[in-house]
Write an enzyme that holds these catalytic residues in place. Structure first.
Site, PDB file in Angstrom:
ATOM      1  N   HIS A  18       5.858   0.511   4.127  1.00 26.14           N
ATOM      2  CA  HIS A  18       6.383  -0.632   4.901  1.00 26.14           C
ATOM      3  C   HIS A  18       5.234  -1.183   5.734  1.00 26.14           C
ATOM      4  O   HIS A  18       4.838  -0.595   6.735  1.00 26.14           O
ATOM      5  CB  HIS A  18       7.536  -0.203   5.820  1.00 26.14           C
ATOM      6  CG  HIS A  18       8.108  -1.330   6.631  1.00 26.14           C
ATOM      7  ND1 HIS A  18       9.451  -1.600   6.672  1.00 26.14           N
ATOM      8  CD2 HIS A  18       7.526  -2.252   7.428  1.00 26.14           C
ATOM      9  CE1 HIS A  18       9.676  -2.636   7.468  1.00 26.14           C
ATOM     10  NE2 HIS A  18       8.508  -3.050   7.946  1.00 26.14           N
ATOM     11  N   ASN A  46       8.123 -11.183   5.235  1.00 24.44           N
ATOM     12  CA  ASN A  46       8.597 -12.058   6.326  1.00 24.44           C
ATOM     13  C   ASN A  46       7.493 -12.987   6.840  1.00 24.44           C
ATOM     14  O   ASN A  46       7.191 -13.038   8.025  1.00 24.44           O
ATOM     15  CB  ASN A  46       9.222 -11.240   7.472  1.00 24.44           C
ATOM     16  CG  ASN A  46       8.239 -10.314   8.169  1.00 24.44           C
ATOM     17  OD1 ASN A  46       7.282  -9.854   7.559  1.00 24.44           O
ATOM     18  ND2 ASN A  46       8.493 -10.038   9.439  1.00 24.44           N
ATOM     19  N   LYS A 104      13.909  -7.043   0.111  1.00 21.35           N
ATOM     20  CA  LYS A 104      14.055  -6.725   1.528  1.00 21.35           C
ATOM     21  C   LYS A 104      15.242  -7.454   2.142  1.00 21.35           C
ATOM     22  O   LYS A 104      15.325  -8.687   2.074  1.00 21.35           O
ATOM     23  CB  LYS A 104      12.764  -7.120   2.274  1.00 21.35           C
ATOM     24  CG  LYS A 104      12.825  -6.946   3.784  1.00 21.35           C
ATOM     25  CD  LYS A 104      12.877  -5.469   4.172  1.00 21.35           C
ATOM     26  CE  LYS A 104      13.169  -5.283   5.650  1.00 21.35           C
ATOM     27  NZ  LYS A 104      12.028  -4.820   6.411  1.00 21.35           N
ATOM     28  N   HIS A 141      16.317  -3.683   6.810  1.00 21.33           N
ATOM     29  CA  HIS A 141      16.108  -3.663   8.261  1.00 21.33           C
ATOM     30  C   HIS A 141      17.484  -3.364   8.844  1.00 21.33           C
ATOM     31  O   HIS A 141      18.345  -4.243   8.902  1.00 21.33           O
ATOM     32  CB  HIS A 141      15.568  -4.990   8.787  1.00 21.33           C
ATOM     33  CG  HIS A 141      15.297  -4.933  10.268  1.00 21.33           C
ATOM     34  ND1 HIS A 141      14.028  -4.850  10.786  1.00 21.33           N
ATOM     35  CD2 HIS A 141      16.142  -4.863  11.325  1.00 21.33           C
ATOM     36  CE1 HIS A 141      14.102  -4.754  12.103  1.00 21.33           C
ATOM     37  NE2 HIS A 141      15.376  -4.765  12.464  1.00 21.33           N
ATOM     38  N   HIS A 179      12.084   2.149   8.691  1.00 27.73           N
ATOM     39  CA  HIS A 179      11.729   2.430  10.091  1.00 27.73           C
ATOM     40  C   HIS A 179      12.926   2.957  10.888  1.00 27.73           C
ATOM     41  O   HIS A 179      13.345   2.367  11.874  1.00 27.73           O
ATOM     42  CB  HIS A 179      11.080   1.228  10.785  1.00 27.73           C
ATOM     43  CG  HIS A 179      11.697  -0.115  10.524  1.00 27.73           C
ATOM     44  ND1 HIS A 179      13.033  -0.359  10.665  1.00 27.73           N
ATOM     45  CD2 HIS A 179      11.140  -1.286  10.124  1.00 27.73           C
ATOM     46  CE1 HIS A 179      13.279  -1.618  10.382  1.00 27.73           C
ATOM     47  NE2 HIS A 179      12.148  -2.201  10.037  1.00 27.73           N
ATOM     48  N   ASP A 252       5.194   0.280   9.283  1.00 29.88           N
ATOM     49  CA  ASP A 252       5.663  -0.946   9.939  1.00 29.88           C
ATOM     50  C   ASP A 252       4.562  -1.520  10.828  1.00 29.88           C
ATOM     51  O   ASP A 252       4.847  -2.161  11.838  1.00 29.88           O
ATOM     52  CB  ASP A 252       6.950  -0.700  10.737  1.00 29.88           C
ATOM     53  CG  ASP A 252       7.647  -1.991  11.129  1.00 29.88           C
ATOM     54  OD1 ASP A 252       7.319  -3.050  10.557  1.00 29.88           O
ATOM     55  OD2 ASP A 252       8.511  -1.940  12.028  1.00 29.88           O
ATOM     56  N   HIS A 256       0.357  -8.677  15.823  1.00 33.17           N
ATOM     57  CA  HIS A 256       0.562  -9.927  16.556  1.00 33.17           C
ATOM     58  C   HIS A 256      -0.648 -10.082  17.479  1.00 33.17           C
ATOM     59  O   HIS A 256      -1.120  -9.085  18.033  1.00 33.17           O
ATOM     60  CB  HIS A 256       1.836  -9.871  17.429  1.00 33.17           C
ATOM     61  CG  HIS A 256       3.106  -9.790  16.648  1.00 33.17           C
ATOM     62  ND1 HIS A 256       3.736 -10.888  16.123  1.00 33.17           N
ATOM     63  CD2 HIS A 256       3.881  -8.732  16.315  1.00 33.17           C
ATOM     64  CE1 HIS A 256       4.850 -10.521  15.500  1.00 33.17           C
ATOM     65  NE2 HIS A 256       4.961  -9.209  15.594  1.00 33.17           N
ATOM     66  N   ALA A 268       7.958  -8.614  18.889  1.00 34.63           N
ATOM     67  CA  ALA A 268       8.126  -7.218  18.489  1.00 34.63           C
ATOM     68  C   ALA A 268       7.121  -6.833  17.425  1.00 34.63           C
ATOM     69  O   ALA A 268       6.914  -7.575  16.463  1.00 34.63           O
ATOM     70  CB  ALA A 268       9.542  -7.011  17.968  1.00 34.63           C
TER      71      ALA A 268
HETATM   72  C1  NCD Z   1       8.034  -6.799  12.504  1.00 38.01           C
HETATM   73  C2  NCD Z   1       7.126  -8.016  12.467  1.00 38.01           C
HETATM   74  O1  NCD Z   1       6.429  -8.274  13.461  1.00 38.01           O
HETATM   75  O2  NCD Z   1       7.068  -8.692  11.437  1.00 38.01           O
HETATM   76  N1  NCD Z   1       8.220  -6.406  13.862  1.00 38.01           N
HETATM   77  C3  NCD Z   1       8.603  -5.190  14.306  1.00 38.01           C
HETATM   78  O3  NCD Z   1       8.824  -5.029  15.497  1.00 38.01           O
HETATM   79  N2  NCD Z   1       8.703  -4.165  13.491  1.00 38.01           N
HETATM   80  C4  NCD Z   1       9.310  -7.101  11.802  1.00 38.01           C
HETATM   81  C5  NCD Z   1      10.131  -5.866  11.500  1.00 38.01           C
HETATM   82  O4  NCD Z   1       9.756  -5.061  10.637  1.00 38.01           O
HETATM   83  O5  NCD Z   1      11.159  -5.672  12.139  1.00 38.01           O
HETATM   84 ZN    ZN Z   2       8.537  -4.239   9.569  1.00 36.72          ZN
END
Ligand code: NCD
Ligand code: ZN
Length: 350
Positions: A18, A46, A104, A141, A179, A252, A256, A268
Site C-alpha cells: 500500500h 487516489n 481500491k 479503506h 492499514h 501507506d 504531503h 492526513a
Molecule cells: C492517504 C493520502 O494522503 O493519500 N492519507 C493517509 O492519511 N493515509 C490516503 C489514505 O490512504 O487514506
Molecule cells: Zn493510503
C-alpha cells in the site's frame, strides 16, 4: 544466539502492499525512497483526478517507470479506483492483461482525494461480482464517513456495517483490509478465512493517539485511519509480528509537502518510505520476533496476491551508533518531512 546479539539480518527483498507515489515532481522525489529497499509496491490510485480506468492505470504506470532513476529496479503493481460508474468489463480486461493487481474502494469522503469514491455500495455490486469471479482482490479503506460516528470508531463500524455484509453477499471476493488500526480489525481478520488479508503500516506499530495530541498537536503523526489507543497499537504489533500469513506490510507512505501538513487544516498522511525497514527491524526486535520480519515484509504479501517472492535479498544491519535519516526529502513542490519515531534507531539497510 539470543535476539539482542543479532547484528545482521538478510531477508528476501520486501514489497510495499500500500503506497502513495503521487505524480509529477512529488513522484520524482519519493519514488527512489521506495525503490531503494522495495522490489514492488501496490500503487494507490487516489490521484487528482483518480486512476479509474485500465487506460489511466497504464499511463500512470508508464509515468512511474519513466521517473525511476537509472539503475534502480522496481515494479509498480497498479490498482483501479472504484467509482459507482466503474465498468466491470474494463476491470476484467485490465486484470487479464496483467496490468492491474487490485481495485481500491474508498468510501466517498473518507480520506485524502476520496471524493470520487463510493456512496451507495449497491451500485458497485456488478464490479464486485466480476472481481470475485476472476480472483481480483479488493483493497478497502475501511472507515465509514457518517458524521455521527466518532472518528476513532469509524474503522470498527465499517467492519460491521459495510465490510462484513459485502463479503457475505459476495462469496469468493478476496479482500485486503488496508492499514488496519484497531484490535477489532485484527480480530476480525483472525476470525475469517484466507480470502481476507490485512496490511499494517509502520507508523501504526509505533504511535498511538497520544503521540498525535499530547504536548502539542503533531501534524506529521496525523494520518487516516487515525492512530488509536495503546491497546490497539499493541494488538497490531502482535498481529504483524505473529508470522500469520494474513498480515503483511503496507506502509501507506503518503507524502504531503510540509506546507500542507503544518497548517490550520493539515492533511492526513505519514511519509515512511525512507526509513520503514530499519523501523520495522527495531519493532520486531523489541517484540522478540525478528525471525518473522521476512514473513511480514517479504513473504505473506506475495502469497496473498499469488505472485512470486522477489528473487533477491536485502540485509539489515544493527550498529552501535544511531542511524542518521534525513529529516526531510526535497521535492520541486516543497519539502516532505520523514516520519520520526521519536527515539533512535540503530538498524539500517546495508
Ligand atoms: C492517504 C493520502 O494522503 O493519500 N492519507 C493517509 O492519511 N493515509 C490516503 C489514505 O490512504 O487514506
Ligand atoms: Zn493510503
Amino acid at each position: 544466539m539470543t535476539q539482542h546479539q543479532i547484528q545482521s539480518l538478510t531477508l528476501t527483498r520486501p514489497d510495499d502492499w500500500h503506497l502513495h507515489l503521487r505524480d509529477g515532481a512529488m513522484l520524482q522525489a519519493v519514488l527512489p525512497e521506495t525503490a531503494r529497499d522495495f522490489g514492488r509496491a501496490i500503487i494507490m490510485p487516489n490521484l487528482v483526478p483518480p486512476v479509474v480506468t485500465g487506460a489511466q492505470a497504464a499511463a500512470y504506470r508508464d509515468r512511474i517507470l519513466a521517473a525511476l532513476p537509472e539503475g534502480m529496479v522496481f515494479e509498480p503493481l497498479m490498482t483501479l479506483y472504484l467509482t459507482e460508474d466503474t465498468d466491470p468489463a474494463d476491470v476484467a480486461a485490465a486484470h487479464a492483461s496483467g496490468l492491474v493487481k487490485a481495485v481500491k474502494l474508498y468510501p466517498a469522503g473518507a480520506t485524502t482525494n476520496s471524493s470520487s469514491g463510493v456512496s451507495n455500495f449497491d451500485n458497485v455490486r456488478p464490479v464486485l461480482e466480476k472481481m470475485a469471479e476472476i480472483g481480483l482482490p479488493l483493497c478497502t479503506h475501511g472507515e465509514v464517513t457518517d458524521h455521527d460516528i466518532d472518528i476513532f470508531d469509524r474503522e470498527a463500524v465499517f467492519i460491521d456495517r459495510v465490510l462484513d455484509p459485502i463479503r457475505r453477499a459476495t462469496p469468493g471476493l478476496r479482500v485486503v483490509m488496508e492499514h488496519i488500526t484497531t484490535k477489532n480489525a485484527a480480530d476480525y481478520v483472525a476470525s475469517q478465512d484466507q480470502d481476507l488479508g490485512a496490511t499494517i503500516t509502520t507508523h501504526h506499530l509505533i504511535i498511538n493517539r497520544n503521540h498525535i495530541l499530547v504536548g502539542g498537536i503533531k501534524p506529521h503523526y496525523y494520518c487516516l485511519p487515525v492512530a488509536k489507543r495503546e491497546e490497539h497499537r499493541l494488538a497490531l504489533r502482535a498481529a504483524a509480528t505473529s508470522g500469520d500469513a494474513r498480515y503483511f506490510l503496507g506502509t501507506d507512505s503518503a507524502p504531503h509537502v510540509d506546507a500542507a501538513k503544518e497548517s490550520g487544516c493539515g492533511c492526513a498522511g505519514c511519509f515512511t518510505a525512507t526509513n520503514t525497514m530499519p523501523l520495522l527491524a527495531h519493532v520486531f526486535e523489541e517484540e522478540g520476533k525478528l525471525e518473522n520480519l521476512e514473513k511480514f515484509a517479504s513473504q505473506n504479501g506475495p502469497a496473498f496476491y499469488r505472485l512470486p517472492e522477489n528473487p533477491d535479498q536485502i540485509t539489515l544491519v544493527k550498529s552501535e551508533s544511531a542511524t542518521q535519516f534525513p529529516a526531510k526529502i526535497a521535492s520541486d513542490d516543497g519539502p516532505v518531512t520523514l516520519f520520526d519515531p521519536g527515539y533512535p534507531i540503530y538498524w539500517s539497510v546495508a
